[in-house]
Enzyme design. Structure first.
Site, PDB file in Angstrom:
ATOM      1  N   TYR A 242      25.214 119.901 118.384  1.00  7.53           N
ATOM      2  CA  TYR A 242      26.472 120.188 117.677  1.00  7.53           C
ATOM      3  C   TYR A 242      26.496 121.655 117.250  1.00  7.53           C
ATOM      4  O   TYR A 242      27.486 122.359 117.471  1.00  7.53           O
ATOM      5  CB  TYR A 242      26.649 119.293 116.446  1.00  7.53           C
ATOM      6  CG  TYR A 242      27.852 119.706 115.625  1.00  7.53           C
ATOM      7  CD1 TYR A 242      29.137 119.463 116.100  1.00  7.53           C
ATOM      8  CD2 TYR A 242      27.710 120.392 114.416  1.00  7.53           C
ATOM      9  CE1 TYR A 242      30.260 119.878 115.382  1.00  7.53           C
ATOM     10  CE2 TYR A 242      28.822 120.803 113.699  1.00  7.53           C
ATOM     11  CZ  TYR A 242      30.090 120.550 114.184  1.00  7.53           C
ATOM     12  OH  TYR A 242      31.194 120.976 113.478  1.00  7.53           O
TER      13      TYR A 242
ATOM     14  N   SER B 286      32.650 126.456 112.828  1.00  7.81           N
ATOM     15  CA  SER B 286      31.915 125.787 111.759  1.00  7.81           C
ATOM     16  C   SER B 286      30.852 126.749 111.251  1.00  7.81           C
ATOM     17  O   SER B 286      30.420 127.651 111.977  1.00  7.81           O
ATOM     18  CB  SER B 286      31.236 124.523 112.305  1.00  7.81           C
ATOM     19  OG  SER B 286      30.304 124.000 111.385  1.00  7.81           O
TER      20      SER B 286
END
Length: 252
Positions: free
Chosen positions: A151, A138
């Site tokens: 995260y 990501s």
């Protein structure tokens, strides 16, 4: 050729499985939702006439990962492509307010699950002296954003693991790549906000976000390069996203 793809019951994983099958790969598809897994398997067989092996298990379970890989029939034991797609965000809050169970869920899925599957499959690639691993990371693996703390940490870990894999697998003729998407509209935000559709929709308001097909395009590009080429990472965002938290939103 065989591809092993984790997290294929929705989103990126499902689109990647469809794309690799379209390219002629026989596919091992995994996920926790058996009905969706079986439905995808039927679609893949009917539309692309490829072999499909669905495996229903939770990648957070180390023993289940081991059993899944060790149970592979002989014809499936040469894994040409491993796509570590399974991952999630769970919760969004300042560090001091975050639910620790959400932290555990993200670490167990995004980091430990990826490690378990990779650890059991890489010996098969080493024995074959070939293979290609693609990790779904990501842009949060490059830059932390407010209330994204753990995260983002898990995706930073994915980037570090990817780099470590690339070094260690090099002598075995195994390529290692990653894809780092920005805002993408799948089940991601709905899962993050524990089913709150209003909060999930707000993430993409005023944007045309990435979609699962965009990520499947990136996978196709990576796996169709000549043998002497490796794509280390594809960093991809919507046109109206500059980084993890700067957007140009419109009312249109």
């Amino acid at each position: 050729m065989n591809a092993f793809i984790t997290g294929t019951t929705a989103g990126f994983g499902k689109a990647i499985a469809l794309r690799l099958a379209k390219l002629g790969y026989n596919v091992i598809i995994t996920g926790r939702r058996k009905e969706r897994l079986d439905s995808l398997a039927e679609t893949l067989r009917n539309e692309f006439s490829v072999k499909v092996l669905p495996l229903c298990f939770d990648i957070r379970d180390k023993e289940a990962c081991r059993q899944a890989v060790e149970s592979l029939p002989a014809e499936w034991q040469k894994i040409d492509i491993l796509v570590n797609n399974a991952g999630l965000a769970s919760g969004s809050a300042p560090f001091n307010e975050f639910d620790i169970e959400d932290w555990d869920k993200m670490v167990d899925t995004n980091v430990k699950g990826l490690l378990y599957i990779s650890r059991y499959i890489t010996p098969l690639m080493v024995a074959a002296k070939s293979g290609h691993i693609i990790n779904l990371s990501s842009i949060a693996g490059r830059e932390v954003y407010p209330s994204g703390n753990v995260y983002c940490a898990t995706k930073h870990a994915v980037n570090a693991i990817t780099q470590g894999m690339r070094i260690d697998m090099l002598k075995h003729n195994i390529k290692v790549s990653s894809i780092s998407p920005g805002a993408a509209e799948t089940e991601f935000s709905l899962v993050r906000f524990h089913g709150d559709q209003t909060k999930a929709d707000a993430v993409y308001q005023g944007l045309t976000p990435l979609n699962a097909e965009d990520i499947a395009d990136a996978v196709e590009y990576i796996v169709t390069r000549p043998a002497h080429v490796n794509i280390n990472d594809i960093f991809i965002t919507p046109a109206r996203q500059a980084n993890t938290y700067v957007y140009n939103r419109t009312d249109e």
